[in-house]
Design a protein around this motif. Structure first.
Motif, PDB file in Angstrom:
ATOM      1  N   VAL A  94      90.605 -60.025  28.076  1.00  0.00           N
ATOM      2  CA  VAL A  94      89.951 -58.981  27.298  1.00  0.00           C
ATOM      3  C   VAL A  94      90.017 -59.278  25.811  1.00  0.00           C
ATOM      4  O   VAL A  94      89.057 -59.040  25.063  1.00  0.00           O
ATOM      5  N   ARG A  95      91.147 -59.817  25.357  1.00  0.00           N
ATOM      6  CA  ARG A  95      91.352 -60.049  23.924  1.00  0.00           C
ATOM      7  C   ARG A  95      91.656 -61.522  23.657  1.00  0.00           C
ATOM      8  O   ARG A  95      92.603 -61.853  22.957  1.00  0.00           O
ATOM      9  N   ASP A 153      90.483 -65.507  22.464  1.00  0.00           N
ATOM     10  CA  ASP A 153      89.497 -66.312  21.764  1.00  0.00           C
ATOM     11  C   ASP A 153      89.116 -67.503  22.649  1.00  0.00           C
ATOM     12  O   ASP A 153      89.523 -67.594  23.816  1.00  0.00           O
TER      13      ASP A 153
END
Length: 801
Positions: free
Chosen positions: A285-286, A288
């Motif tokens: 979800v978070r 890079d």
């Protein structure tokens, strides 16, 4: 319709505040929605209550991204619970909030709905993953207490609002407060559950076994505590073992990618970074681009990575992938739980490794890291017992030459360095399947599984040749050489004890047989004889069994007797005459060469003193072992002997072997200079058989050379031998050294040496070695007395022709 919308909002609010209970991949949620259910049943009826609740639940579930089957099940469960409550109420009298019996009816309806929801949830879990056990059902029981409390809150709210609509001004803050309290309670419940799980984890870890199975149990405990799908623990190399990767997965699959051991892996790098504040968490979800690549490498949605501290201080790495629950994910709580667990994981791993260190030290040599005698014996028995009828194994026992000398001269640090060099050479040149072990002192062993006796002998010679080199130790270039004894199974024994003992017997024989010897039954008697001689050496000197004989040395030009060489003899009462080489090498090996040398020196100086008392100057020569040159008190012992007998230093000659003089240990010490400072002469014995050169002698305080008798004996028949002797004489004279030729047995040889300018002669032509009484008779019969030489104070003896 406004009532239905308000009910929908109430359901949306209460369904958003849940207490989640995990079981494997399933999650059971408890929410304070019973109050809204009660109000809906009283105010709008079962149908609209079901519609409002399904709409609210659908929105909440959509936010959780549940799989479609579970999404449908939860919507159906919301409808079924409302239907169950309506069904219970249909069996009871009509509701009248003014009557307490209606309150009881509502409580029964809510309890019935809750029970139906619990049973259907357990049924779904059982169908999906098997019966969850009674523990899950018992864990749901506290949810039944919510129903009576909801009745109290709901009935009070309804009664109050029927009296005045302003009652909502009191009810709404109360409802929000209850929701806040429930939310806080769920958080506290999670924290208590985490603390309990960490406590249970600590107790579980304390009981694990100190081996790889125990490490696997630690990994399994981490996975179960965090309800994770996969866990991997990577530990760096320790002792003589390589890196360890332990994996535990819910599906039993142990295949794993190479990330835990890859120093360039992103998650591992962050977890092991010096500034890492604790476990690191990556989620899709978070994430890079780089983090997504790391997650795809693992095939995971989320990963927790943490550093592990080992007993050696090198960091290990623990990785946890994917929470099994399809509702809950890893978060700050799981990071904290893992951080708490790491304390116990680190302690357990350190304890396991320390216990492994203890076990390793019990059967390994701490200096070289090689297996010790106990481990070698166990390995031999394991090899021979694997196939008792056909098993073969060779055993090579190697002793490091000069180990004791290096220790006595340069100290234990230097000898340890030499041992490490030798261990490295043996490891490098031993066959791949061989086991190299260190025994004790300067001894090593090489076990060669599957080799016959001839193959073992060939391997032993190759090892000795490969290990013969020069090594830089304590700033000096020292010779590394091995003496080797060989035994093989089943020819020489079928057990470790027998094989080691017989290789040791062969090793003793190898010291006097060219450096390599193979066991033979005859050696057992020789070994027993050597053992007995070693124990009797001191007694033999005290009882006069060990005596000396003297062999005269004459001046080539004048026939003056310039010296006598003192030679040691042992007349044993059982074994008869013991060859000097046998008991001298024995004395060197057992560390008694010093007392034996002192014994011979005393006999020689006593004889010299008696000649002085007769006003005759006749020097004595004593052979000095290479082992004596590295003894730190040698110079003081020689000085004390000269002082004790009252003999001037110039009447004593110490004969040194060529190898001992050119050895780096001796050349780099002051022992030769210190001995020479006592006034005595230093003679190099058996010159021409070693590796020295006359240019080396220029740097040493040597006074004379003794040409080895192997060259002298062949002079009368071989021009080559005569040429060698002539070269030695000429070069020695150019360096200012006097020359003694030993082994002169005929007049032709004597005349040749005289023509070459050789200074002194020794051999059977002059006299055989004679005991003290026979020497006196020989002197009376064969010699005359000359006046003292100019500047001398004592008379001289000469051989009459």
């Amino acid at each position: 319709m406004w009532a239905v919308l308000a009910l929908f909002a109430a359901f949306l609010l209460t369904e958003s505040v849940q207490l989640d209970v995990e079981f494997r991949r399933q999650t059971f949620s408890v929410s304070p929605s019973e109050v809204a259910l009660l109000v809906g049943l009283v105010e709008v009826g079962g149908v609209w209550t079901a519609v409002a609740r399904v709409g609210a639940v659908a929105i909440v579930l959509a936010r959780q991204s549940l799989p479609l089957p579970k999404f449908g099940f939860n919507l159906s469960l919301a409808v079924v619970e409302v239907c169950a409550a309506v069904l219970v109420l249909s069996w009871l009298p009509p509701l009248d909030l003014a009557q307490p019996l209606s309150w009881l009816s509502l409580a029964c309806a809510l309890i019935g709905a809750t029970l139906v929801g619990m049973l259907l949830t357990c049924l779904a879990i059982s169908l999906a993953g098997g019966f969850p056990g009674w523990g899950l059902l018992l864990g749901m029981v506290p949810a039944l207490a919510v129903a009576p409390l909801s009745v109290v809150v709901g009935v009070v709210s309804l009664l109050l609002t029927r009296q005045t609509l302003w009652g909502w001004a009191l009810i709404v803050p109360l409802a929000l407060g209850v929701l806040a309290i429930f939310r806080q309670g769920t958080r506290a419940q999670r924290e208590r559950r985490t603390v309990q799980q960490v406590y249970d984890f600590a107790r579980r870890v304390e009981l694990v076994s100190p081996d790889e199975a125990g490490t696997r149990e630690i990994v399994r405990a981490v996975r179960e505590l965090l309800n994770a799908d996969r866990v991997a623990l990577w530990l760096p190399p320790y002792l003589d073992e390589g890196p360890l990767l332990v994996v535990d997965a819910t599906d039993g699959g142990l295949a794993w990618y190479d990330g835990p051991g890859d120093p360039d892996d992103l998650v591992r790098q962050r977890a092991l970074a010096a500034d890492a504040a604790g476990p690191v968490l990556l989620t899709t979800v978070r994430a890079d681009v780089g983090e997504l690549a790391a997650l795809r490498r693992r095939g995971a949605r989320e990963v927790l990575g943490a550093s592990v501290v080992t007993a050696a201080g090198e960091p290990g790495y623990l990785e946890v992938c994917d929470r099994r629950s399809d509702v809950m994910t890893f978060g700050a709580g799981e990071q904290g739980a893992l951080d708490s667990m790491l304390t116990h994981v680190n302690a357990a791993i350190r304890q396991q490794q320390l216990l492994a260190q203890i076990r390793h030290d019990a059967d390994h040599d701490r200096l070289t890291g090689l297996p010790n005698r106990q481990r070698l014996a166990a390995e031999i028995d394991a090899v021979l017992s694997a196939e008792p009828d056909t098993a073969r194994a060779g055993l090579v026992l190697a002793a490091l030459d000069g180990y004791t000398d290096v220790t006595d001269t340069l100290g234990h640090a230097a000898s340890d360095e030499l041992l490490l060099v030798t261990a490295g050479l043996l490891r490098e040149h031993a066959p791949p399947q061989a086991l190299v072990a260190r025994m004790e002192g300067g001894q090593f062993a090489v076990l060669l599984p599957g080799l016959s006796l001839p193959a073992t002998e060939r391997a032993a010679r190759r090892l000795r040749e490969a290990a013969s080199t020069r090594a830089r130790v304590a700033g000096l270039d020292l010779e590394v050489s091995l003496t080797i004894g060989v035994a093989a199974a089943p020819v020489h024994g079928s057990g470790a004890g027998t094989l080691i003992q017989r290789a040791d017997v062969a090793l003793l024989a190898a010291h006097s047989s060219g450096g390599v010897a193979t066991y033979h039954p005859v050696l057992d008697q020789q070994s027993l004889r050597r053992l007995q001689l070693g124990t009797e050496l001191e007694t033999a000197m005290a009882e006069g069994q060990i005596t000396v004989v003297f062999q005269p040395i004459v001046d080539t030009r004048t026939a003056d007797i310039v010296s006598v060489e003192t030679l040691v003899r042992w007349a044993h009462p059982r074994y008869g005459e013991i060859p000097p080489d046998d008991f001298i090498s024995l004395a060197e090996q057992i560390g008694r060469i010093g007392p034996l040398t002192d014994h011979v020196l005393d006999r020689a100086l006593d004889r010299c003193r008696r000649w002085l008392d007769q006003d005759i100057a006749l020097s004595v020569a004593v052979n000095l072992s290479a082992r004596c040159l590295v003894q730190p008190d040698l110079v003081e012992r020689v000085r004390s002997a000269l002082r004790r007998h009252g003999v001037p230093g110039e009447l004593l000659t110490l004969e040194l072997t060529e190898g001992s003089v050119v050895d780096d240990t001796v050349r780099n010490s002051t022992v030769l200079a210190d001995l020479h400072a006592l006034g005595l002469r230093l003679s190099m014995d058996d010159f021409g058989t070693g590796y020295s050169s006359l240019s080396q002698l220029r740097l040493l305080p040597i006074d004379e050379l003794k040409i080895d008798k192997s060259f002298v004996l062949g002079m009368s028949t071989s021009q080559n031998e005569s040429f060698i002797a002539r070269s030695i004489v000429e070069l020695a004279h150019n360096l200012g050294l006097r020359v003694v030729a030993e082994g002169v047995e005929d007049e032709v040889t004597r005349d040749l040496l005289a023509q070459m300018g050789c200074d002194k002669l020794q051999g059977f032509l002059v006299s055989r070695p004679l005991p003290d009484d026979r020497l006196e008779g020989w002197l009376l019969a064969r010699t005359g007395v000359r006046a003292p030489a100019p500047g001398a104070t004592h008379r001289r003896l000469f051989v009459r022709t």
